[in-house]
Design a protein around this motif. Structure first.
Motif, PDB file in Angstrom:
ATOM      1  N   MET A   1      -8.681   6.945  -2.847  1.00 38.83           N
ATOM      2  CA  MET A   1      -7.944   5.954  -3.592  1.00 38.83           C
ATOM      3  C   MET A   1      -6.494   5.948  -3.097  1.00 38.83           C
ATOM      4  N   PRO A   2      -6.260   5.360  -1.938  1.00 35.13           N
ATOM      5  CA  PRO A   2      -4.903   5.327  -1.388  1.00 35.13           C
ATOM      6  C   PRO A   2      -3.971   4.407  -2.167  1.00 35.13           C
ATOM      7  N   PHE A   3      -2.703   4.792  -2.145  1.00 34.68           N
ATOM      8  CA  PHE A   3      -1.648   4.011  -2.781  1.00 34.68           C
ATOM      9  C   PHE A   3      -0.642   3.613  -1.717  1.00 34.68           C
ATOM     10  N   LEU A   4      -0.330   2.319  -1.663  1.00 35.61           N
ATOM     11  CA  LEU A   4       0.694   1.797  -0.774  1.00 35.61           C
ATOM     12  C   LEU A   4       1.798   1.215  -1.640  1.00 35.61           C
ATOM     13  N   ALA A   5       3.033   1.583  -1.347  1.00 32.01           N
ATOM     14  CA  ALA A   5       4.186   1.045  -2.076  1.00 32.01           C
ATOM     15  C   ALA A   5       5.172   0.510  -1.046  1.00 32.01           C
ATOM     16  N   LEU A   6       5.287  -0.815  -0.998  1.00 26.35           N
ATOM     17  CA  LEU A   6       6.154  -1.459  -0.030  1.00 26.35           C
ATOM     18  C   LEU A   6       7.415  -1.941  -0.726  1.00 26.35           C
ATOM     19  N   GLN A   7       8.537  -1.555  -0.167  1.00 29.16           N
ATOM     20  CA  GLN A   7       9.837  -2.021  -0.651  1.00 29.16           C
ATOM     21  C   GLN A   7      10.515  -2.745   0.502  1.00 29.16           C
ATOM     22  N   THR A   8      11.148  -3.869   0.172  1.00 29.74           N
ATOM     23  CA  THR A   8      11.786  -4.654   1.227  1.00 29.74           C
ATOM     24  C   THR A   8      12.941  -5.470   0.668  1.00 29.74           C
ATOM     25  N   ASN A   9      13.854  -5.815   1.563  1.00 32.19           N
ATOM     26  CA  ASN A   9      14.927  -6.726   1.183  1.00 32.19           C
ATOM     27  C   ASN A   9      14.550  -8.177   1.493  1.00 32.19           C
ATOM     28  N   LEU A  10      13.364  -8.395   2.037  1.00 28.97           N
ATOM     29  CA  LEU A  10      12.878  -9.753   2.277  1.00 28.97           C
ATOM     30  C   LEU A  10      12.541 -10.421   0.947  1.00 28.97           C
ATOM     31  N   PRO A  11      12.799 -11.714   0.821  1.00 29.23           N
ATOM     32  CA  PRO A  11      12.375 -12.418  -0.398  1.00 29.23           C
ATOM     33  C   PRO A  11      10.851 -12.593  -0.381  1.00 29.23           C
ATOM     34  N   SER A  12      10.257 -12.743  -1.545  1.00 28.74           N
ATOM     35  CA  SER A  12       8.796 -12.888  -1.623  1.00 28.74           C
ATOM     36  C   SER A  12       8.310 -14.105  -0.834  1.00 28.74           C
ATOM     37  N   CYS A  26      -5.775  -3.445   6.842  1.00 30.66           N
ATOM     38  CA  CYS A  26      -5.274  -2.660   7.974  1.00 30.66           C
ATOM     39  C   CYS A  26      -5.163  -1.183   7.604  1.00 30.66           C
ATOM     40  N   ALA A  27      -4.561  -0.903   6.458  1.00 28.41           N
ATOM     41  CA  ALA A  27      -4.386   0.484   6.023  1.00 28.41           C
ATOM     42  C   ALA A  27      -5.725   1.127   5.719  1.00 28.41           C
ATOM     43  N   ALA A  28      -6.631   0.401   5.074  1.00 24.53           N
ATOM     44  CA  ALA A  28      -7.951   0.943   4.757  1.00 24.53           C
ATOM     45  C   ALA A  28      -8.687   1.328   6.038  1.00 24.53           C
ATOM     46  N   ALA A  29      -8.633   0.467   7.037  1.00 25.79           N
ATOM     47  CA  ALA A  29      -9.299   0.748   8.311  1.00 25.79           C
ATOM     48  C   ALA A  29      -8.702   1.987   8.964  1.00 25.79           C
ATOM     49  N   SER A  30      -7.386   2.089   8.960  1.00 24.88           N
ATOM     50  CA  SER A  30      -6.734   3.238   9.567  1.00 24.88           C
ATOM     51  C   SER A  30      -7.067   4.534   8.824  1.00 24.88           C
ATOM     52  N   ARG A  37     -10.867   0.334  -2.706  1.00 30.39           N
ATOM     53  CA  ARG A  37     -10.172   1.479  -3.303  1.00 30.39           C
ATOM     54  C   ARG A  37      -8.663   1.447  -3.079  1.00 30.39           C
ATOM     55  N   MET A  38      -8.187   0.482  -2.310  1.00 33.52           N
ATOM     56  CA  MET A  38      -6.770   0.409  -1.988  1.00 33.52           C
ATOM     57  C   MET A  38      -5.957  -0.099  -3.181  1.00 33.52           C
ATOM     58  N   ASN A  39      -4.760   0.439  -3.330  1.00 34.61           N
ATOM     59  CA  ASN A  39      -3.807   0.023  -4.359  1.00 34.61           C
ATOM     60  C   ASN A  39      -2.489  -0.281  -3.664  1.00 34.61           C
ATOM     61  N   LEU A  40      -1.922  -1.445  -3.951  1.00 36.49           N
ATOM     62  CA  LEU A  40      -0.689  -1.868  -3.285  1.00 36.49           C
ATOM     63  C   LEU A  40       0.272  -2.473  -4.285  1.00 36.49           C
ATOM     64  N   HIS A 106      -6.793  16.362  -7.748  1.00 34.46           N
ATOM     65  CA  HIS A 106      -6.364  16.560  -9.137  1.00 34.46           C
ATOM     66  C   HIS A 106      -5.089  15.787  -9.479  1.00 34.46           C
ATOM     67  N   GLN A 107      -4.481  15.152  -8.483  1.00 33.72           N
ATOM     68  CA  GLN A 107      -3.256  14.395  -8.715  1.00 33.72           C
ATOM     69  C   GLN A 107      -3.501  12.899  -8.932  1.00 33.72           C
ATOM     70  N   VAL A 108      -4.745  12.474  -8.899  1.00 32.89           N
ATOM     71  CA  VAL A 108      -5.064  11.056  -9.051  1.00 32.89           C
ATOM     72  C   VAL A 108      -6.029  10.880 -10.221  1.00 32.89           C
ATOM     73  N   GLY A 109      -5.582  10.127 -11.219  1.00 30.16           N
ATOM     74  CA  GLY A 109      -6.409   9.879 -12.389  1.00 30.16           C
ATOM     75  C   GLY A 109      -7.174   8.585 -12.292  1.00 30.16           C
ATOM     76  N   LYS A 110      -8.425   8.613 -12.765  1.00 28.09           N
ATOM     77  CA  LYS A 110      -9.271   7.422 -12.797  1.00 28.09           C
ATOM     78  C   LYS A 110     -10.380   7.643 -13.818  1.00 28.09           C
ATOM     79  N   LYS A 111     -10.723   6.600 -14.535  1.00 31.90           N
ATOM     80  CA  LYS A 111     -11.824   6.644 -15.507  1.00 31.90           C
ATOM     81  C   LYS A 111     -11.676   7.792 -16.506  1.00 31.90           C
ATOM     82  N   ARG A 112     -10.465   7.961 -16.999  1.00 30.35           N
ATOM     83  CA  ARG A 112     -10.148   8.961 -18.034  1.00 30.35           C
ATOM     84  C   ARG A 112     -10.294  10.409 -17.563  1.00 30.35           C
TER      85      ARG A 112
END
Length: 118
Positions: A1-12, A26-30, A37-40, A106-112
């Protein structure tokens, strides 16, 4: 269950249609993880400075279980993710930075519960 957090100064408005799905794919394949299962999260329009410049830039944090725990793995992930971000956003690679964090089940929670027990 990967987590991606993108921060940018670009406008949406700078993100091409389908950008989030393409980045996740791309990230899932890599990472060798299923796309479902990806979270962004994407935070556009932030005041940011990278390498002494406020020019358009992106910072991406990649956190995952079992696939971001060595320099060799992260070097491969970095090359693939940089290519995706650079081509999708039209940014030179010196305006993109990545951070990799190795998570334990143990650091990732899911389904209670936590992934250790799933």
């Amino acid at each position: 269950m990967p987590f991606l957090a993108l921060q940018t100064n670009l406008p949406s408005s700078s993100f091409p249609e389908g950008f989030m799905r393409k980045l996740c794919s791309c990230a899932a394949a890599s990472l060798g993880k299923p796309e479902e299962r990806m979270n962004l999260t994407v935070q556009p329009g932030l005041p940011m400075l990278i390498a002494g410049s406020c020019s358009p830039c992106v910072s991406l944090t990649v956190s995952a279980i079992g696939v971001t725990d060595t320099a060799e793995k992260n070097k491969e992930h970095s090359a693939k993710i940089f290519q995706c971000l650079s081509s999708e956003l039209g940014l030179p690679e010196d305006r993109i930075v990545l951070q990799f964090h190795a998570l334990e089940p143990h650091q990732v929670g899911k389904k209670r519960t936590v992934m250790t027990f799933l």
